[in-house]
Design a protein around this motif. Structure first.
Motif, PDB file in Angstrom:
ATOM      1  N   MET A   1       0.850  -1.178   0.000  1.00 30.93           N
ATOM      2  CA  MET A   1       0.000   0.000   0.000  1.00 30.93           C
ATOM      3  C   MET A   1       0.897   1.243   0.000  1.00 30.93           C
ATOM      4  SD  MET A   1      -3.250   0.747   2.232  1.00 30.93           S
ATOM      5  CE  MET A   1      -3.908   2.329   2.422  1.00 30.93           C
ATOM      6  N   PRO A   2       0.563   2.234  -0.888  1.00 30.50           N
ATOM      7  CA  PRO A   2       1.387   3.450  -0.957  1.00 30.50           C
ATOM      8  C   PRO A   2       1.238   4.291   0.306  1.00 30.50           C
ATOM      9  CG  PRO A   2      -0.413   3.536  -2.559  1.00 30.50           C
ATOM     10  CD  PRO A   2      -0.499   2.223  -1.860  1.00 30.50           C
ATOM     11  N   SER A   3       2.301   4.992   0.625  1.00 30.95           N
ATOM     12  CA  SER A   3       2.283   5.849   1.805  1.00 30.95           C
ATOM     13  C   SER A   3       1.435   7.085   1.536  1.00 30.95           C
ATOM     14  CB  SER A   3       3.705   6.265   2.169  1.00 30.95           C
ATOM     15  OG  SER A   3       4.204   7.146   1.188  1.00 30.95           O
ATOM     16  N   PRO A   4       0.985   7.757   2.593  1.00 32.53           N
ATOM     17  CA  PRO A   4       0.194   8.980   2.407  1.00 32.53           C
ATOM     18  C   PRO A   4       0.946  10.057   1.631  1.00 32.53           C
ATOM     19  CG  PRO A   4       0.012   8.216   4.674  1.00 32.53           C
ATOM     20  CD  PRO A   4       1.042   7.352   4.001  1.00 32.53           C
ATOM     21  N   GLN A   5       2.273  10.141   1.826  1.00 34.69           N
ATOM     22  CA  GLN A   5       3.067  11.129   1.094  1.00 34.69           C
ATOM     23  C   GLN A   5       3.064  10.822  -0.401  1.00 34.69           C
ATOM     24  OE1 GLN A   5       4.295   9.418   3.739  1.00 34.69           O
ATOM     25  NE2 GLN A   5       4.622  10.966   5.310  1.00 34.69           N
ATOM     26  N   THR A   6       3.136   9.545  -0.741  1.00 30.59           N
ATOM     27  CA  THR A   6       3.124   9.140  -2.142  1.00 30.59           C
ATOM     28  C   THR A   6       1.781   9.467  -2.778  1.00 30.59           C
ATOM     29  OG1 THR A   6       4.656   7.334  -1.647  1.00 30.59           O
ATOM     30  CG2 THR A   6       3.453   7.204  -3.726  1.00 30.59           C
TER      31      THR A   6
END
Length: 97
Positions: A1-6
Protein backbone atom coordinates in the motif's frame (compact mmCIF):
# COMPACT_ATOMS: atom_id res chain seq x y z
CA UNK A 1 0.00 0.00 0.00
CA UNK A 2 1.39 3.45 -0.96
CA UNK A 3 2.28 5.85 1.80
CA UNK A 4 0.19 8.98 2.41
CA UNK A 5 3.07 11.13 1.09
CA UNK A 6 3.12 9.14 -2.14
CA UNK A 7 -0.63 9.55 -2.55
CA UNK A 8 -0.40 13.32 -1.97
CA UNK A 9 2.53 13.61 -4.40
CA UNK A 10 0.66 11.61 -7.05
CA UNK A 11 -2.45 13.77 -6.65
CA UNK A 12 -0.33 16.91 -6.91
CA UNK A 13 1.31 15.67 -10.11
CA UNK A 14 -2.09 14.80 -11.58
CA UNK A 15 -3.42 18.28 -10.73
CA UNK A 16 -0.38 19.96 -12.31
CA UNK A 17 -0.81 17.91 -15.47
CA UNK A 18 -4.49 18.87 -15.68
CA UNK A 19 -3.54 22.56 -15.42
CA UNK A 20 -0.86 22.16 -18.10
CA UNK A 21 -3.33 20.45 -20.44
CA UNK A 22 -5.84 23.29 -19.95
CA UNK A 23 -3.14 25.86 -20.69
CA UNK A 24 -2.04 23.97 -23.79
CA UNK A 25 -5.60 23.98 -25.11
CA UNK A 26 -5.78 27.77 -24.61
CA UNK A 27 -2.63 28.28 -26.71
CA UNK A 28 -3.46 25.72 -29.38
CA UNK A 29 -4.20 27.09 -32.84
CA UNK A 30 -5.98 25.35 -35.67
CA UNK A 31 -4.07 23.95 -38.62
CA UNK A 32 -2.08 26.98 -39.75
CA UNK A 33 -2.05 25.82 -43.38
CA UNK A 34 -5.81 25.96 -43.88
CA UNK A 35 -7.00 28.72 -46.24
CA UNK A 36 -9.28 30.13 -43.53
CA UNK A 37 -6.39 30.53 -41.04
CA UNK A 38 -4.16 32.07 -43.73
CA UNK A 39 -6.91 34.53 -44.68
CA UNK A 40 -7.20 35.56 -41.03
CA UNK A 41 -3.46 36.16 -40.84
CA UNK A 42 -3.55 38.24 -44.01
CA UNK A 43 -6.44 40.32 -42.65
CA UNK A 44 -4.56 40.93 -39.40
CA UNK A 45 -1.46 42.05 -41.30
CA UNK A 46 -3.42 44.50 -43.42
CA UNK A 47 -4.74 46.13 -40.24
CA UNK A 48 -1.19 46.48 -38.83
CA UNK A 49 0.67 49.29 -40.65
CA UNK A 50 3.95 48.59 -38.81
CA UNK A 51 4.85 45.67 -41.09
CA UNK A 52 7.48 46.32 -43.73
CA UNK A 53 8.74 44.67 -46.91
CA UNK A 54 12.27 43.30 -47.38
CA UNK A 55 12.60 43.74 -51.20
CA UNK A 56 11.26 40.26 -51.93
CA UNK A 57 14.60 38.50 -51.38
CA UNK A 58 13.30 36.23 -48.64
CA UNK A 59 9.90 35.23 -47.29
CA UNK A 60 8.31 38.28 -45.77
CA UNK A 61 6.36 37.85 -42.53
CA UNK A 62 4.14 40.74 -43.53
CA UNK A 63 3.22 39.31 -46.92
CA UNK A 64 -0.20 37.81 -47.53
CA UNK A 65 1.33 34.68 -49.05
CA UNK A 66 0.36 31.47 -47.27
CA UNK A 67 2.90 29.45 -45.35
CA UNK A 68 4.49 27.12 -47.87
CA UNK A 69 7.55 24.97 -48.54
CA UNK A 70 9.81 28.05 -48.75
CA UNK A 71 8.70 29.22 -45.32
CA UNK A 72 9.23 25.78 -43.82
CA UNK A 73 12.69 25.55 -45.41
CA UNK A 74 13.65 28.92 -43.91
CA UNK A 75 12.37 27.90 -40.47
CA UNK A 76 14.33 24.64 -40.65
CA UNK A 77 17.49 26.43 -41.78
CA UNK A 78 17.14 28.99 -39.00
CA UNK A 79 16.75 26.25 -36.39
CA UNK A 80 19.89 24.46 -37.58
CA UNK A 81 21.84 27.73 -37.62
CA UNK A 82 20.73 28.39 -34.06
CA UNK A 83 21.79 25.00 -32.68
CA UNK A 84 25.07 25.18 -34.61
CA UNK A 85 25.82 28.63 -33.19
CA UNK A 86 25.24 27.51 -29.61
CA UNK A 87 26.90 24.13 -30.26
CA UNK A 88 23.80 22.16 -29.30
CA UNK A 89 22.83 18.74 -30.59
CA UNK A 90 21.45 18.94 -34.14
CA UNK A 91 19.09 16.13 -33.19
CA UNK A 92 17.17 18.75 -31.18
CA UNK A 93 15.98 20.33 -34.42
CA UNK A 94 14.67 17.08 -35.83
CA UNK A 95 12.78 16.44 -32.60
CA UNK A 96 11.42 20.00 -32.48
CA UNK A 97 10.25 20.04 -36.08
Amino acid sequence: MPSPQTIVATEEVCERLKVMIRQEIDYMIPDYLTPAWQAGLAAAEVSDPSTTDNNGDEPNPSSSEPINVLWRDKICEWCYNLVDHYELARESVSVAL
